[in-house]
Design a protein around this motif. Structure first.
Motif, short mmCIF file in Angstrom:
data_model
loop_
_atom_site.label_atom_id
_atom_site.label_comp_id
_atom_site.label_asym_id
_atom_site.label_seq_id
_atom_site.Cartn_x
_atom_site.Cartn_y
_atom_site.Cartn_z
N VAL A 191 129.94 -13.03 -29.73
CA VAL A 191 129.26 -11.58 -29.52
C VAL A 191 128.20 -11.35 -30.69
CG1 VAL A 191 131.11 -10.58 -31.18
CG2 VAL A 191 130.33 -9.06 -29.46
N THR A 192 127.59 -10.63 -30.44
CA THR A 192 126.31 -10.25 -31.18
C THR A 192 126.49 -8.53 -31.82
OG1 THR A 192 124.76 -9.67 -29.83
CG2 THR A 192 124.91 -12.00 -30.52
N ALA A 193 126.23 -8.29 -32.92
CA ALA A 193 126.07 -6.80 -33.24
C ALA A 193 125.28 -6.11 -32.56
CB ALA A 193 125.79 -6.68 -34.89
N SER A 194 124.09 -6.67 -32.18
CA SER A 194 123.08 -5.79 -31.62
C SER A 194 123.51 -5.69 -30.05
CB SER A 194 121.66 -6.79 -31.54
OG SER A 194 121.87 -7.97 -30.89
N GLU A 195 124.29 -6.53 -29.38
CA GLU A 195 124.50 -6.04 -28.06
C GLU A 195 125.48 -4.94 -28.07
OE1 GLU A 195 127.48 -8.55 -25.85
OE2 GLU A 195 127.33 -9.66 -27.78
N LEU A 196 126.18 -4.42 -29.15
CA LEU A 196 126.93 -3.35 -28.94
C LEU A 196 126.80 -2.00 -28.78
CD1 LEU A 196 129.53 -4.54 -31.89
CD2 LEU A 196 129.85 -5.17 -29.42
N SER A 197 125.34 -1.82 -29.25
CA SER A 197 124.97 -0.48 -28.76
C SER A 197 124.87 -0.13 -27.41
CB SER A 197 123.57 -0.46 -29.35
OG SER A 197 122.56 -1.32 -28.93
N TYR A 201 132.52 0.45 -23.40
CA TYR A 201 133.67 -0.06 -23.57
C TYR A 201 133.82 -1.43 -24.04
CZ TYR A 201 134.98 4.21 -20.91
OH TYR A 201 135.02 5.52 -20.65
N ILE A 202 134.17 -1.56 -25.45
CA ILE A 202 134.13 -2.63 -26.04
C ILE A 202 135.72 -3.04 -26.63
CG2 ILE A 202 133.66 -3.94 -28.35
CD1 ILE A 202 131.26 -1.88 -28.69
N MET A 203 136.32 -3.95 -25.76
CA MET A 203 137.68 -3.89 -25.49
C MET A 203 138.25 -4.93 -26.37
SD MET A 203 138.09 -1.45 -23.90
CE MET A 203 139.85 -1.28 -23.77
N ALA A 204 139.11 -5.16 -27.29
CA ALA A 204 139.59 -5.95 -28.37
C ALA A 204 140.95 -6.79 -27.46
CB ALA A 204 139.63 -5.65 -29.83
N ASP A 218 137.37 -7.18 -36.64
CA ASP A 218 136.24 -8.01 -36.80
C ASP A 218 134.97 -7.31 -35.94
OD1 ASP A 218 137.62 -10.09 -38.14
OD2 ASP A 218 137.79 -11.27 -36.23
N LEU A 219 135.39 -6.64 -34.86
CA LEU A 219 134.38 -6.16 -34.14
C LEU A 219 133.76 -4.74 -35.07
CD1 LEU A 219 135.85 -6.09 -30.61
CD2 LEU A 219 133.45 -6.92 -31.22
N LYS A 220 134.79 -4.17 -35.25
CA LYS A 220 134.34 -2.78 -36.28
C LYS A 220 133.68 -3.36 -37.48
CE LYS A 220 137.76 0.49 -34.68
NZ LYS A 220 138.89 1.42 -34.72
N THR A 276 129.28 5.97 -33.64
CA THR A 276 129.34 5.95 -32.18
C THR A 276 129.70 4.97 -31.44
OG1 THR A 276 127.06 5.79 -31.86
CG2 THR A 276 127.91 8.05 -32.22
N ILE A 277 129.10 3.56 -32.17
CA ILE A 277 129.69 2.12 -31.54
C ILE A 277 130.98 2.07 -31.99
CG2 ILE A 277 129.30 -0.11 -31.68
CD1 ILE A 277 126.24 0.64 -32.11
N LYS A 278 131.49 2.28 -33.10
CA LYS A 278 133.10 2.06 -33.62
C LYS A 278 134.00 2.95 -32.81
CE LYS A 278 132.21 1.36 -38.64
NZ LYS A 278 132.63 -0.02 -38.90
N GLU A 279 133.25 3.87 -32.06
CA GLU A 279 134.43 4.73 -31.42
C GLU A 279 134.58 4.05 -30.03
OE1 GLU A 279 132.69 8.65 -31.79
OE2 GLU A 279 133.27 9.04 -33.62
#
Ligand code: 4NP
Length: 156
Positions: A76-82, A86-89, A97-99, A106-109
């Motif tokens: 996973v890359t930080a830049s793709e998260l925006s 739904y980012i599912m751990a 690690d994702l947070k 807004t991404i953390k949420e």
């Protein structure tokens, strides 16, 4: 984020649990006739297995349930998260690690434990079959989470 609802399943290695979740969620979406409305992918927080196919246990278990999985592991890359809705751990370590990859609230949420959406599962971590060898158990658990997630999204 685009028109499609973008869902990213994330575990440590992206060879056992998150490919299972990706494939199971894709299967649910296909069965519901919603495949044109969703973009589903998976990735790992670690890079150990980048480029490898999913674990044979994941592929065999999926095959036993009529699902073919052809994905290759990636990190996973930080830049793709925006761009992900739904980012599912798969477990609480993946969650933290994702947070840690973003300072954007807004991404953390948008980062959740998959099993937050499986009320019947009291343990909110998907057990790692890389160590337990129990891939069928992971299939059943992940299926509960995916069904709950789809129900949640469709209720919005
Ligand atoms: P996954 O399982 O995170 O569900 O893909 C693992 C895969 C590889 C390793 C650990 C867990 N590993 O240490 O290489």
């Amino acid at each position: 984020m685009g028109n499609k609802i973008n869902v990213l399943m994330v575990c440590l290695g992206n060879i056992c649990r998150s490919p299972m979740a990706e494939a199971v969620f894709q299967d649910l979406i296909n069965q519901a006739g919603l495949s044109d409305q969703f973009q589903i992918d998976s990735a790992g927080t670690a890079r150990y297995h980048v480029g490898e196919p999913a674990h044979i246990g994941t592929r065999q278990t999926l095959a036993q349930h009529g699902i073919t999985y052809m994905g290759k592991a990636r990190q996973v890359t930080a830049s793709e998260l925006s761009a992900v809705d739904y980012i599912m751990a798969m477990d609480s370590e993946n969650l933290s690690d994702l947070k840690a990859l973003t300072r954007d609230r807004t991404i953390k949420e948008r980062i959740h434990l998959l099993l937050e959406f499986a009320p019947s599962r009291s343990n909110k971590d998907v057990p790692d079959p890389y160590y337990t060898g129990n891939f069928e158990n992971v299939y059943q658990i992940v299926k509960d989470g995916c069904a709950g997630l789809l129900k949640h999204i469709l209720a919005l």
